[in-house]
Enzyme design. Structure first.
Site, mmCIF file in Angstrom:
data_model
loop_
_atom_site.group_PDB
_atom_site.id
_atom_site.type_symbol
_atom_site.label_atom_id
_atom_site.label_comp_id
_atom_site.label_asym_id
_atom_site.label_seq_id
_atom_site.Cartn_x
_atom_site.Cartn_y
_atom_site.Cartn_z
ATOM 1 N N GLU A 213 -15.242 -7.369 -4.641
ATOM 2 C CA GLU A 213 -14.266 -7.562 -5.998
ATOM 3 C C GLU A 213 -14.034 -9.170 -6.322
ATOM 4 O O GLU A 213 -12.977 -9.212 -6.634
ATOM 5 C CB GLU A 213 -13.051 -6.828 -5.630
ATOM 6 C CG GLU A 213 -13.016 -5.179 -5.681
ATOM 7 C CD GLU A 213 -11.668 -4.620 -5.415
ATOM 8 O OE1 GLU A 213 -10.715 -5.322 -5.548
ATOM 9 O OE2 GLU A 213 -11.779 -3.430 -5.833
ATOM 10 N N GLU A 318 -15.340 2.335 -3.313
ATOM 11 C CA GLU A 318 -13.713 2.718 -3.324
ATOM 12 C C GLU A 318 -13.540 3.668 -4.289
ATOM 13 O O GLU A 318 -14.200 3.543 -5.724
ATOM 14 C CB GLU A 318 -13.183 1.394 -3.525
ATOM 15 C CG GLU A 318 -13.057 0.310 -2.242
ATOM 16 C CD GLU A 318 -12.231 -0.830 -2.566
ATOM 17 O OE1 GLU A 318 -11.076 -0.608 -3.408
ATOM 18 O OE2 GLU A 318 -12.251 -1.844 -1.965
#
Length: 443
Positions: A213, A318
């Site tokens: 991320e 995720e």
């Protein structure tokens, strides 16, 4: 274990069960449908995984016991300011995730673990971070091997913080692309590739993720991030003796489609993959959807995932069961975290109090996501193996909103032909700007 979950703005104690996960009686489906032919067709095969979040890199919302009696918010400040931080971490590493958890996950049809770890496990020079987490990562690789599972090693926290979130290890400034931090990242990845890309782990470790991320705004430039991915890929492949090791890059919140034009030589052998994270709880537009619309949006992810997956292995690294909805007694749903209809219930309520209507709606959403990922990606990893509210896989099995086994379905074919359409804004998130742990990872 009791955790403080602030999903509604007021603290509630949530009891997380640790055993007695009932088997499902619903009908199982087999391997992923091949209508879009997932890119990976040989080893390691289709990955049905969970994240081992909050273990080797702390997130306070998941690990309140480690932070008990302190005012610190992340692993950096815990290590820096709390005198007994080392003993707290050792106890946490020893108890939070164990081989018994791996066996439960395997029994539920999970065949892969994505395990986040911070750069400081390999190089903590000039930082307060405490080393030692890599020893437990190696233990987990052994547990996975014993269960016949695969492992995806995820460098979740990078020097200088790639996103300023606590899940990078240090909340606040984003300095990853400053000074020599990018080169330091690559050096750490080379160390990791030498170890986990070695022949001793070749039967179990199938992927190394370069960075988790990295934001694509503020102090991060997306072109710099993409150049890092190229340089790090070559460094990892040169250091790994297991030439089948896959190198994975998070999409930096610009969507996997933005990476399909990446240098062809990285994609030609199928060993460069893209990781995208798909949630529907962080941005305002998602908080305005009822559950039927959430399901439509999950179905609408199909086309973007499939398009990217035809070019390079594309994974949903995720995702969760969480949405911001309330359920009425007749089973209808509304958006929000409060309601006035007698007998209605909101997902923000304590999970132990969720009624059958709520469980049904969450299960439908979970299964729609699973169907989308099974048909249009190369694999997926639920966040996380164990966590409060709608974030825990094992808790979801206990409550009945996660299929057991994960390939079973109570509500099959929810997407149907719409898996090729986009009924509700199908865009993959380009700006999940909320911190993952903010207010119990919910509002």
């Amino acid at each position: 274990m009791l955790v403080d979950c602030k999903a509604t703005g007021t603290s509630t104690l949530v009891n997380i069960p640790t055993n007695n996960y009932p088997a499902s009686t619903s009908t199982a489906i087999t391997s992923p449908p091949n209508s879009t032919e997932p890119y990976i067709t040989g080893p390691p095969g289709f990955l049905r995984g969970v994240n081992v979040g909050g273990w080797l890199i702390l997130e306070k919302w998941m690990n309140p016991d480690v932070f008990s009696g302190t005012s610190v918010e992340d692993e950096f400040t815990l290590s820096q300011d709390v005198p007994d931080a080392a003993s707290r971490l050792q106890n946490h590493w020893q108890t939070f995730f164990t081989e018994a958890d791996v066996q439960k996950l395997s029994a539920a049809g999970i065949n892969a673990l994505r395990i986040p770890i911070g750069f400081w496990a390999y190089d903590n020079a000039g930082t307060p971070y405490i080393k030692g987490a890599d020893e437990y990562l190696e233990k987990a690789i052994g547990w996975a091997r014993n269960a016949g599972m695969k492992v995806w090693v995820d460098c979740h926290g990078q020097p200088g913080s790639q996103n300023g979130f606590d899940n990078s290890g240090h909340a606040g400034a984003v300095d990853w692309q400053k000074d020599n931090n990018i080169q330091r990242s690559i050096n750490v990845l080379k160390t990791m590739a030498t170890k986990y890309g070695g022949q001793q782990f070749a039967d179990t470790v199938v992927a190394l993720e370069l960075v988790n991320e990295p934001i694509s705004w503020g102090d991060n430039d997306i072109d710099t991030t993409k150049q890092f991915a190229i340089d790090a890929y070559h460094a990892v492949k040169a250091a790994a003796t297991n030439k089948d090791l896959m190198v994975v890059m998070h999409d930096a919140f610009v969507g996997p489609g933005s990476w399909t034009g990446f240098p062809a030589q990285l994609n030609s052998n199928g060993l460069f993959g893209i990781d995208t994270h798909l949630y529907q709880v962080f941005v305002d537009e998602d908080k305005k959807l009822n559950q039927a619309q959430h399901i439509q949006k999950a179905c609408g992810w199909s086309s973007n995932l499939a398009s990217a997956n035809k070019v390079m292995p594309t994974f949903v690294g995720e995702w969760s069961a969480g949405t911001v909805i309330c359920v009425n007694p007749d089973g209808s749903t509304t958006a929000g975290d409060s309601c006035s209809t007698p007998g209605c219930q909101c997902q923000s309520a304590n999970m132990d109090s969720w009624n059958e209507n709520m469980i049904t709606q969450i299960r439908k959403y979970v299964e729609a996501q699973l169907d989308t990922f099974e048909q249009n990606s190369s694999g997926y990893f639920f966040w996380s193996f164990g966590a409060p509210w709608a974030w825990g896989f094992l808790e979801g099995i206990e409550k009945g909103f996660i299929p057991n086994p994960v390939t079973s379905r109570k509500y099959p074919n929810q997407c149907g032909s719409s898996s090729k359409r986009s009924p509700v804004a199908p865009s993959l998130p380009g700006g999940r700007r909320a911190k993952r742990g903010q207010l119990g990872r919910f509002l």
